[in-house]
Design a protein around this motif. Structure first.
Motif, PDB file in Angstrom:
ATOM      1  N   TRP A 111      29.432 -17.472  -1.952  1.00 40.27           N
ATOM      2  CA  TRP A 111      30.018 -16.934  -0.723  1.00 40.27           C
ATOM      3  C   TRP A 111      29.001 -16.985   0.396  1.00 40.27           C
ATOM      4  O   TRP A 111      27.826 -16.650   0.203  1.00 40.27           O
ATOM      5  N   GLY A 112      29.442 -17.396   1.565  1.00 41.64           N
ATOM      6  CA  GLY A 112      28.571 -17.369   2.724  1.00 41.64           C
ATOM      7  C   GLY A 112      28.384 -15.957   3.241  1.00 41.64           C
ATOM      8  O   GLY A 112      29.126 -15.033   2.882  1.00 41.64           O
ATOM      9  N   VAL A 113      27.380 -15.769   4.085  1.00 35.05           N
ATOM     10  CA  VAL A 113      27.178 -14.472   4.726  1.00 35.05           C
ATOM     11  C   VAL A 113      28.325 -14.232   5.706  1.00 35.05           C
ATOM     12  O   VAL A 113      28.972 -15.181   6.161  1.00 35.05           O
ATOM     13  N   PRO A 114      28.623 -12.986   6.041  1.00 34.34           N
ATOM     14  CA  PRO A 114      29.744 -12.717   6.953  1.00 34.34           C
ATOM     15  C   PRO A 114      29.570 -13.430   8.291  1.00 34.34           C
ATOM     16  O   PRO A 114      28.470 -13.512   8.832  1.00 34.34           O
ATOM     17  N   ASP A 115      30.697 -13.967   8.811  1.00 31.17           N
ATOM     18  CA  ASP A 115      30.648 -14.601  10.120  1.00 31.17           C
ATOM     19  C   ASP A 115      30.729 -13.539  11.216  1.00 31.17           C
ATOM     20  O   ASP A 115      30.671 -12.330  10.934  1.00 31.17           O
ATOM     21  N   ALA A 116      30.890 -13.964  12.453  1.00 27.13           N
ATOM     22  CA  ALA A 116      30.868 -13.020  13.577  1.00 27.13           C
ATOM     23  C   ALA A 116      31.968 -11.977  13.475  1.00 27.13           C
ATOM     24  O   ALA A 116      31.826 -10.851  13.972  1.00 27.13           O
ATOM     25  N   SER A 117      33.073 -12.344  12.809  1.00 22.00           N
ATOM     26  CA  SER A 117      34.181 -11.393  12.657  1.00 22.00           C
ATOM     27  C   SER A 117      34.053 -10.553  11.404  1.00 22.00           C
ATOM     28  O   SER A 117      34.908  -9.709  11.126  1.00 22.00           O
ATOM     29  N   GLY A 118      32.987 -10.801  10.621  1.00 20.13           N
ATOM     30  CA  GLY A 118      32.778 -10.050   9.396  1.00 20.13           C
ATOM     31  C   GLY A 118      33.416 -10.677   8.173  1.00 20.13           C
ATOM     32  O   GLY A 118      33.307 -10.142   7.063  1.00 20.13           O
ATOM     33  N   LYS A 119      34.061 -11.862   8.317  1.00 28.19           N
ATOM     34  CA  LYS A 119      34.727 -12.519   7.197  1.00 28.19           C
ATOM     35  C   LYS A 119      33.742 -13.371   6.410  1.00 28.19           C
ATOM     36  O   LYS A 119      32.868 -14.025   6.986  1.00 28.19           O
ATOM     37  N   GLN A 120      33.876 -13.344   5.090  1.00 26.09           N
ATOM     38  CA  GLN A 120      33.084 -14.215   4.219  1.00 26.09           C
ATOM     39  C   GLN A 120      33.944 -15.382   3.740  1.00 26.09           C
ATOM     40  O   GLN A 120      35.085 -15.191   3.318  1.00 26.09           O
ATOM     41  N   TRP A 121      33.373 -16.581   3.820  1.00 24.97           N
ATOM     42  CA  TRP A 121      34.064 -17.777   3.352  1.00 24.97           C
ATOM     43  C   TRP A 121      33.382 -18.306   2.089  1.00 24.97           C
ATOM     44  O   TRP A 121      32.159 -18.218   1.953  1.00 24.97           O
ATOM     45  N   PRO A 122      34.166 -18.899   1.171  1.00 27.94           N
ATOM     46  CA  PRO A 122      33.544 -19.534   0.003  1.00 27.94           C
ATOM     47  C   PRO A 122      32.794 -20.796   0.432  1.00 27.94           C
ATOM     48  O   PRO A 122      33.229 -21.488   1.349  1.00 27.94           O
ATOM     49  N   LEU A 179      19.401 -16.374   5.503  1.00 31.88           N
ATOM     50  CA  LEU A 179      18.535 -15.677   6.448  1.00 31.88           C
ATOM     51  C   LEU A 179      19.282 -15.263   7.711  1.00 31.88           C
ATOM     52  O   LEU A 179      20.094 -16.016   8.252  1.00 31.88           O
ATOM     53  N   GLN A 180      18.985 -14.075   8.160  1.00 33.49           N
ATOM     54  CA  GLN A 180      19.519 -13.558   9.411  1.00 33.49           C
ATOM     55  C   GLN A 180      18.375 -13.416  10.411  1.00 33.49           C
ATOM     56  O   GLN A 180      17.234 -13.145  10.032  1.00 33.49           O
ATOM     57  N   GLY A 181      18.691 -13.572  11.686  1.00 32.11           N
ATOM     58  CA  GLY A 181      17.644 -13.439  12.692  1.00 32.11           C
ATOM     59  C   GLY A 181      16.760 -14.666  12.750  1.00 32.11           C
ATOM     60  O   GLY A 181      16.886 -15.605  11.964  1.00 32.11           O
ATOM     61  N   THR A 182      15.824 -14.671  13.702  1.00 29.07           N
ATOM     62  CA  THR A 182      14.899 -15.788  13.881  1.00 29.07           C
ATOM     63  C   THR A 182      13.484 -15.261  14.049  1.00 29.07           C
ATOM     64  O   THR A 182      13.262 -14.066  14.282  1.00 29.07           O
ATOM     65  N   GLY A 183      12.530 -16.193  13.934  1.00 29.09           N
ATOM     66  CA  GLY A 183      11.124 -15.833  14.134  1.00 29.09           C
ATOM     67  C   GLY A 183      10.684 -14.704  13.216  1.00 29.09           C
ATOM     68  O   GLY A 183      11.018 -14.676  12.029  1.00 29.09           O
ATOM     69  N   SER A 184       9.964 -13.746  13.774  1.00 24.36           N
ATOM     70  CA  SER A 184       9.452 -12.623  12.979  1.00 24.36           C
ATOM     71  C   SER A 184      10.568 -11.682  12.543  1.00 24.36           C
ATOM     72  O   SER A 184      10.361 -10.819  11.678  1.00 24.36           O
ATOM     73  N   ASP A 185      11.766 -11.853  13.116  1.00 22.10           N
ATOM     74  CA  ASP A 185      12.899 -10.996  12.752  1.00 22.10           C
ATOM     75  C   ASP A 185      13.720 -11.597  11.605  1.00 22.10           C
ATOM     76  O   ASP A 185      14.710 -10.999  11.177  1.00 22.10           O
ATOM     77  N   ALA A 186      13.328 -12.755  11.103  1.00 21.97           N
ATOM     78  CA  ALA A 186      14.077 -13.388  10.019  1.00 21.97           C
ATOM     79  C   ALA A 186      14.043 -12.499   8.777  1.00 21.97           C
ATOM     80  O   ALA A 186      12.980 -12.028   8.361  1.00 21.97           O
ATOM     81  N   HIS A 187      15.216 -12.269   8.178  1.00 20.63           N
ATOM     82  CA  HIS A 187      15.287 -11.366   7.031  1.00 20.63           C
ATOM     83  C   HIS A 187      16.523 -11.681   6.203  1.00 20.63           C
ATOM     84  O   HIS A 187      17.462 -12.349   6.672  1.00 20.63           O
ATOM     85  N   ILE A 209      10.564 -16.245   2.747  1.00 24.22           N
ATOM     86  CA  ILE A 209      10.983 -16.437   4.139  1.00 24.22           C
ATOM     87  C   ILE A 209      10.058 -17.380   4.894  1.00 24.22           C
ATOM     88  O   ILE A 209      10.491 -18.141   5.771  1.00 24.22           O
ATOM     89  N   SER A 210       8.788 -17.399   4.523  1.00 28.20           N
ATOM     90  CA  SER A 210       7.813 -18.239   5.229  1.00 28.20           C
ATOM     91  C   SER A 210       8.007 -19.724   4.941  1.00 28.20           C
ATOM     92  O   SER A 210       7.366 -20.561   5.577  1.00 28.20           O
ATOM     93  N   TRP A 211       8.869 -20.065   4.003  1.00 23.39           N
ATOM     94  CA  TRP A 211       9.123 -21.465   3.676  1.00 23.39           C
ATOM     95  C   TRP A 211      10.124 -22.121   4.641  1.00 23.39           C
ATOM     96  O   TRP A 211      10.417 -23.306   4.525  1.00 23.39           O
ATOM     97  N   TYR A 212      10.649 -21.372   5.586  1.00 25.27           N
ATOM     98  CA  TYR A 212      11.703 -21.867   6.460  1.00 25.27           C
ATOM     99  C   TYR A 212      11.262 -21.806   7.922  1.00 25.27           C
ATOM    100  O   TYR A 212      10.401 -21.012   8.296  1.00 25.27           O
ATOM    101  N   HIS A 213      11.895 -22.650   8.751  1.00 26.37           N
ATOM    102  CA  HIS A 213      11.513 -22.699  10.163  1.00 26.37           C
ATOM    103  C   HIS A 213      11.926 -21.444  10.922  1.00 26.37           C
ATOM    104  O   HIS A 213      11.214 -20.992  11.827  1.00 26.37           O
ATOM    105  N   ASN A 214      13.113 -20.908  10.608  1.00 23.91           N
ATOM    106  CA  ASN A 214      13.585 -19.664  11.234  1.00 23.91           C
ATOM    107  C   ASN A 214      13.639 -19.766  12.759  1.00 23.91           C
ATOM    108  O   ASN A 214      13.247 -18.847  13.480  1.00 23.91           O
TER     109      ASN A 214
END
Length: 662
Positions: A111-122, A179-187, A209-214
């Motif tokens: 399942w993907g992370v929730p989209d902007a509307s909060g829905k999860q897609w397979p 991952l959510q967020g970018t840069g130092s806020d990636a989590h 997390i450090s393995w990704y560009h973020n």
């Protein structure tokens, strides 16, 4: 003191020799992978949509659906698996394919992370959202990791027993979207209340997390024109939210490359299709290719040959998916646009740039549609003659042909409509469609369709004529709706083997007389037989020309006829053949060379050096008694036959001359 120095020197020499031996071991034998895909023809399989051979591995709960009635239905898992491919090997082999390209083999994100509307897609069915690069897919194999890997190995081994190579779709650019967020806020998410089976982060060690560009998503509105800056954006930003591996991080690179290599080491797979190659440096993919020591071809979803070329060759990949040629095929064969339109993407404009690929033009992987594009038949408005014309072109033109599963069943997008942007729903229908209870509605494994049989014939021709696999392609004719080229082997075992391929992409018939290429060794008098219709023969004229007639959306593949008898040059002189403006004189007769009385295929037109006397040269079988007549045709195809009985003539061993009066 001297003894100590000597020991040190020996130690240095020993280390130096070890380094040399190690470097020799690690360096590839060639500048590109040792294995080539030239000569292969590939059947592309989207595993989840192929065949459900083991219902026990189907996803549980709401991630799984049988139906394909809505666009949403196509986002869920439908049950296809590796066992299903195993059971359908005879179906694939029956079309003559020598390789299959299968969906990514690693365990996917369910399942993907929730989209902007909060829905999860397979997200699991296609395999490009990876959860664990080191584990074989539980949905294509089994829940047990070792048994799942064994099932994949079983598939590869069975394919090899049937002389079929296996191409893995590999995903080195990214994992799933976690991952959510970018840069130092990636989590990573820690929220509860998500759908059952949701993975909050990829499997270790890829949860670092450090393995990704973020850096956030690629902004495709800034991709063009291609510049070093826009290309850098493609490399270090996320593709549709998928967490992008930072290949400047040596640990991340080693982990991903090592994971992919293990799949090839443990299964013996033969080649790789590299997903999202456009989002990686060519040098990184080249390094991976050399590590795997197999041929690779990448996905660079771009129509600019000058851009794609940077991923092809000794510092990139063996070949690439040929998106520019794909677009030309859709434009010219599905839409009927001009073959020789140099201001847009057309066959001529693309082939004119083949020199940019260096020696790798025949390593380009060609296609008429795939899992990301509208089905060709939908692009062609449902016209099967256009589909079969395009397939004939695909299997005869330079490159390595790949056909998406189901094309042989004469079916376009499931809803019959074109999809805007990335086509990733209605074009990905299952080969067996079912109702909500799992009852079979349609089984698309029919071996009797005309397109299934055509593909089998085309694959047979590629085996019979190596020139169609690796011959040099040379353009012979290009006009608005008529295109012809030769494929010739210029050196080696089959030197001199040559075929002529011709295509028309519009309604109605057209006849073209064209010169054979200067490089050709087809001699005057050589009889060429249409390999798709043995009753259709033409001959190379004394001035080294051939005349080809094509009907609407028709293809012909001419090869020298080894069974033809010795031919002799016969010159016909027709006296007193008066004509009106636009009319010409032809000879029709009872041999293939004279059209078998078909006036559309009659020999001619004759020349008129001294009106109203006309002359015409044909090459006819020695010793055969022919019957013939002169005919007059106008520009609209209206035919007037010469009066009286048929003329007869026995063809001599040497040159012959025939004189008749109209």
């Amino acid at each position: 003191m001297k003894l100590s120095k000597m020991k040190k020197l020996r130690r240095y020499l020993f280390c130096f020799l070890c380094m040399i031996l190690l470097s020799v071991t690690l360096l590839p034998a060639n500048a590109y992978a040792a294995t080539s895909l030239r000569g292969e023809s590939i059947y592309q399989i989207m595993v989840d949509r192929f065949y459900d051979g083991d219902s026990g591995n189907n996803a549980a709960g709401e991630a799984f659906r049988y139906t394909e009635n809505s666009q949403d239905d196509f986002r869920y898992m439908h049950g296809g698996d590796w066992q299903g491919i195993i059971e359908k090997i005879p179906y694939i082999k029956g079309m003559g394919y020598t390789a299959i390209w299968i969906s990514p083999v690693s365990d996917p994100q369910l399942w993907g992370v929730p989209d902007a509307s909060g829905k999860q897609w397979p997200t699991a069915y296609h395999g490009y959202n990876v959860f664990d690069p080191n584990r074989a897919s539980r949905y294509f194999g089994t829940e047990d990791p070792d048994a799942s890997k064994a099932k994949l190995k079983e598939l590869v081994d069975l394919c090899h027993q049937n002389d079929i190579k296996v191409i893995f779709d590999i995903v080195p650019n990214h994992v799933g979207d976690y991952l959510q967020g970018t840069g130092s806020d990636a989590h990573y998410l820690t929220d509860t209340g998500l759908k059952e089976g949701t993975q909050l982060k990829p499997a270790a060690p890829f949860d670092n997390i450090s393995w990704y560009h973020n850096l956030g998503d690629i902004d495709f509105s800034k991709e063009l024109p291609h510049t070093p800056e826009s290309t850098q954006m493609l490399e270090d930003h996320d593709l549709g939210g998928l967490d992008d591996i930072d290949y400047h991080n040596p640990d991340a690179k080693a982990a991903m490359f090592g994971s992919i290599k293990n799949w090839f080491d443990e299964t013996g797979a033969d080649a790789a299709r590299v997903d999202a190659a456009k989002c990686m440096y060519p040098s990184d993919i080249n390094e991976l290719q050399n590590l795997l020591n197999v041929a690779t071809f990448g996905e660079n979803f771009d129509m600019d040959v000058n851009f794609i070329k940077d991923w092809v060759g000794d510092n990139g990949e063996t070949g690439m998916l040929d998106f520019p040629l794909f677009q030309a095929i859709v434009n010219d064969f599905a839409k009927g646009q001009n073959f020789n339109n140099t201001s847009e993407i057309s066959l001529q404009s693309i082939f004119d740039q083949d020199y940019l690929y260096g020696t790798h033009a025949n390593d380009m992987v060609t296609f008429i549609d795939n899992h990301d594009r509208n089905r060709f038949l939908t692009e062609a408005g449902g016209d099967i003659s256009k589909l079969q014309n395009a397939l004939t072109f695909l299997f005869t033109a330079r490159g390595i042909p790949v056909v998406f599963q189901g094309t042989e069943q004469n079916r376009g997008n499931a809803n019959g409509q074109l999809i805007d942007g990335i086509a990733d729903t209605w074009n990905r229908w299952s080969m067996v469609t079912k109702d909500a209870d799992g009852n079979v509605i349609n089984d698309y494994f029919n071996t009797d369709t005309d397109t299934y049989q055509l593909i089998a014939r085309l694959n047979s021709l590629r085996r019979q004529y190596p020139a169609l696999q690796d011959g040099t392609q040379r353009e012979m004719w290009t006009s608005t709706h008529f295109y012809a080229f030769s494929r010739r082997i210029d050196s080696g075992e089959n030197e001199g083997q040559e075929l002529i391929c011709a295509f028309r992409n519009a309604e109605g018939a057209e006849t073209v007389t064209m010169s054979v290429r200067a490089e050709s060794t087809l001699a005057p008098g050589t009889v060429l037989v249409n390999t798709l219709d043995e009753n259709d023969r033409i001959a190379v004229s004394s001035d080294r020309k051939v005349t080809i007639t094509l009907n609407g959306n028709q293809s012909k593949i001419y090869a020298p006829d080894p069974a033809s008898s010795q031919l002799s040059k016969v010159t016909f002189t027709i006296h007193n053949a008066a004509t009106a403006w636009g009319e010409n004189i032809y000879i029709a007769g009872n041999t293939p060379e004279l059209g078998n009385w078909n006036t559309n295929l009659a020999a001619g037109p004759a020349t008129c050096p001294n009106y109203p006397t006309w002359t015409l040269t044909a090459y006819l079988p020695v010793g055969q008694t022919i019957e013939f007549k002169a005919i007059r045709k106008d520009s609209n195809g209206k035919v007037t036959w010469q009066n009286g009985n048929n003329h007869t003539y026995t063809v001599p061993a040497n040159e012959g001359n025939v004189e008749i009066n109209w």
